[in-house]
Design an enzyme around this catalytic site. Sequence first.
Site, PDB file in Angstrom:
ATOM      1  N   GLU A  87      12.841   6.818   4.940  1.00 20.86           N
ATOM      2  CA  GLU A  87      11.478   6.864   5.466  1.00 20.86           C
ATOM      3  C   GLU A  87      11.470   6.780   6.998  1.00 20.86           C
ATOM      4  OE1 GLU A  87       9.365   3.761   3.413  1.00 20.86           O
ATOM      5  OE2 GLU A  87       9.522   4.785   1.482  1.00 20.86           O
ATOM      6  N   HIS A  93       1.858  -0.005   4.330  1.00 20.99           N
ATOM      7  CA  HIS A  93       3.012   0.451   3.550  1.00 20.99           C
ATOM      8  C   HIS A  93       4.251  -0.253   4.069  1.00 20.99           C
ATOM      9  CE1 HIS A  93       6.088   3.048   1.795  1.00 20.99           C
ATOM     10  NE2 HIS A  93       6.659   3.004   2.982  1.00 20.99           N
ATOM     11  N   ASN A 152      -5.243  -0.198   0.540  1.00 24.31           N
ATOM     12  CA  ASN A 152      -4.468  -1.442   0.648  1.00 24.31           C
ATOM     13  C   ASN A 152      -3.742  -1.613   1.978  1.00 24.31           C
ATOM     14  OD1 ASN A 152      -2.429   0.354   0.229  1.00 24.31           O
ATOM     15  ND2 ASN A 152      -1.614  -0.623  -1.616  1.00 24.31           N
ATOM     16  N   LYS A 156      -1.991   1.862   7.479  1.00 24.42           N
ATOM     17  CA  LYS A 156      -2.646   3.023   6.876  1.00 24.42           C
ATOM     18  C   LYS A 156      -3.995   3.305   7.545  1.00 24.42           C
ATOM     19  CE  LYS A 156      -0.381   2.452   2.354  1.00 24.42           C
ATOM     20  NZ  LYS A 156      -0.603   2.256   0.891  1.00 24.42           N
ATOM     21  N   ARG A 200       7.793  -6.708   2.943  1.00 21.74           N
ATOM     22  CA  ARG A 200       7.126  -6.586   1.638  1.00 21.74           C
ATOM     23  C   ARG A 200       6.375  -7.874   1.290  1.00 21.74           C
ATOM     24  NH1 ARG A 200       6.622  -1.720  -1.132  1.00 21.74           N
ATOM     25  NH2 ARG A 200       6.693  -2.875  -3.083  1.00 21.74           N
ATOM     26  N   TYR A 220       5.692  10.291  -0.002  1.00 19.96           N
ATOM     27  CA  TYR A 220       5.338   9.781  -1.334  1.00 19.96           C
ATOM     28  C   TYR A 220       5.950  10.629  -2.447  1.00 19.96           C
ATOM     29  CZ  TYR A 220       2.078   6.276   0.511  1.00 19.96           C
ATOM     30  OH  TYR A 220       1.519   5.176   1.133  1.00 19.96           O
ATOM     31  N   ARG A 223      -2.591  -7.727   2.243  1.00 18.89           N
ATOM     32  CA  ARG A 223      -3.462  -7.156   1.214  1.00 18.89           C
ATOM     33  C   ARG A 223      -4.350  -8.231   0.580  1.00 18.89           C
ATOM     34  NH1 ARG A 223       1.420  -3.415  -1.194  1.00 18.89           N
ATOM     35  NH2 ARG A 223       1.030  -1.526   0.029  1.00 18.89           N
TER      36      ARG A 223
HETATM   37  P1  IDP Z   1       3.522  -0.134  -2.621  1.00 19.20           P
HETATM   38  O1  IDP Z   1       2.722   0.487  -1.489  1.00 19.20           O
HETATM   39  O2  IDP Z   1       3.156  -1.562  -2.839  1.00 19.20           O
HETATM   40  O3  IDP Z   1       5.009   0.085  -2.458  1.00 19.20           O
HETATM   41  P2  IDP Z   1       3.619   1.951  -4.663  1.00 19.20           P
HETATM   42  O4  IDP Z   1       3.705   1.696  -6.131  1.00 19.20           O
HETATM   43  O5  IDP Z   1       4.835   2.476  -3.969  1.00 19.20           O
HETATM   44  O6  IDP Z   1       3.082   0.612  -3.970  1.00 19.20           O
HETATM   45  O7  IDP Z   1       2.409   2.970  -4.451  1.00 19.20           O
HETATM   46  C1  IDP Z   1       2.247   3.620  -3.207  1.00 19.20           C
HETATM   47  C2  IDP Z   1       0.799   3.594  -2.831  1.00 19.20           C
HETATM   48  O8  IDP Z   1       0.057   4.388  -3.757  1.00 19.20           O
HETATM   49  C3  IDP Z   1       0.123   2.218  -2.897  1.00 19.20           C
HETATM   50  O9  IDP Z   1       0.320   1.448  -1.741  1.00 19.20           O
HETATM   51  C4  IDP Z   1      -1.331   2.605  -3.065  1.00 19.20           C
HETATM   52  O10 IDP Z   1      -1.874   3.021  -1.781  1.00 19.20           O
HETATM   53  C5  IDP Z   1      -1.222   3.827  -3.941  1.00 19.20           C
HETATM   54  N1  IDP Z   1      -1.368   3.482  -5.364  1.00 19.20           N
HETATM   55  C6  IDP Z   1      -0.422   2.975  -6.185  1.00 19.20           C
HETATM   56  N2  IDP Z   1      -0.904   2.777  -7.422  1.00 19.20           N
HETATM   57  C7  IDP Z   1      -2.190   3.168  -7.372  1.00 19.20           C
HETATM   58  C8  IDP Z   1      -3.243   3.213  -8.342  1.00 19.20           C
HETATM   59  O11 IDP Z   1      -3.064   2.840  -9.511  1.00 19.20           O
HETATM   60  N3  IDP Z   1      -4.431   3.710  -7.907  1.00 19.20           N
HETATM   61  C9  IDP Z   1      -4.648   4.119  -6.623  1.00 19.20           C
HETATM   62  N4  IDP Z   1      -3.696   4.095  -5.697  1.00 19.20           N
HETATM   63  C10 IDP Z   1      -2.484   3.619  -6.051  1.00 19.20           C
HETATM   64 MG    MG Z   2       6.110   1.837  -2.504  1.00 19.27          MG
END
Ligand code: IDP
Ligand code: MG
Length: 153
Positions: free
Chosen positions: A129, A118, A115, A12, A88, A52, A105
Amino acid sequence: MAKPSRTLVLLKPDALQRGLAGTLIARMEQRGLKIIGMKLVQIDRALAARHYTAHVGKPFYPGLVEFITASPVIAIALQGENAVDAARQLMGATDPLKAAPGTVRGDFGLAIGRNLIHGSDSPEAAERELALYFKPEELVDWPRDTERWITES
Ligand code: IDP
Ligand code: MG
């Protein structure tokens, strides 16, 4: 024997801004995941919305789009036994404060909205994707001479 699968990883904008791209790519190589595609991509709002799509309407969605479109990402296609799960695991939990030490992370992040990385969450998501970032001919299924020292297949 585990079935070979493919997955999409994005480094990212925060990873590139912080000069961590090489470090994070090294972790994937060291794990034994095979890179079959890689490119620098400036994500626009349309691509962000397609990537997304599952998060449209959530409270964090506008901030997520601002973040992911702020500067370039590196899109990486990985292939290997259990590539989705391995990537993951290497990333760690979504919230860096909950991510285990030793994960990307957990080692480099502090905030859920910064974070670093992805990874697709299922083989089906991975194929969807991958198609957003790579043409079929941009994914190279190359034979790796060290394969038998990394997997049992
Ligand atoms: P992942 O990246 O671990 O798969 P997802 O739930 O798919 O997590 O969420 C996608 C991305 O959205 C996360 O990596 C993060 O950058 C962002 N995100 C998810 N939840 C939050 C939140 O509660 N606050 C801010 N950003 C979030
Ligand atoms: Mg995700």
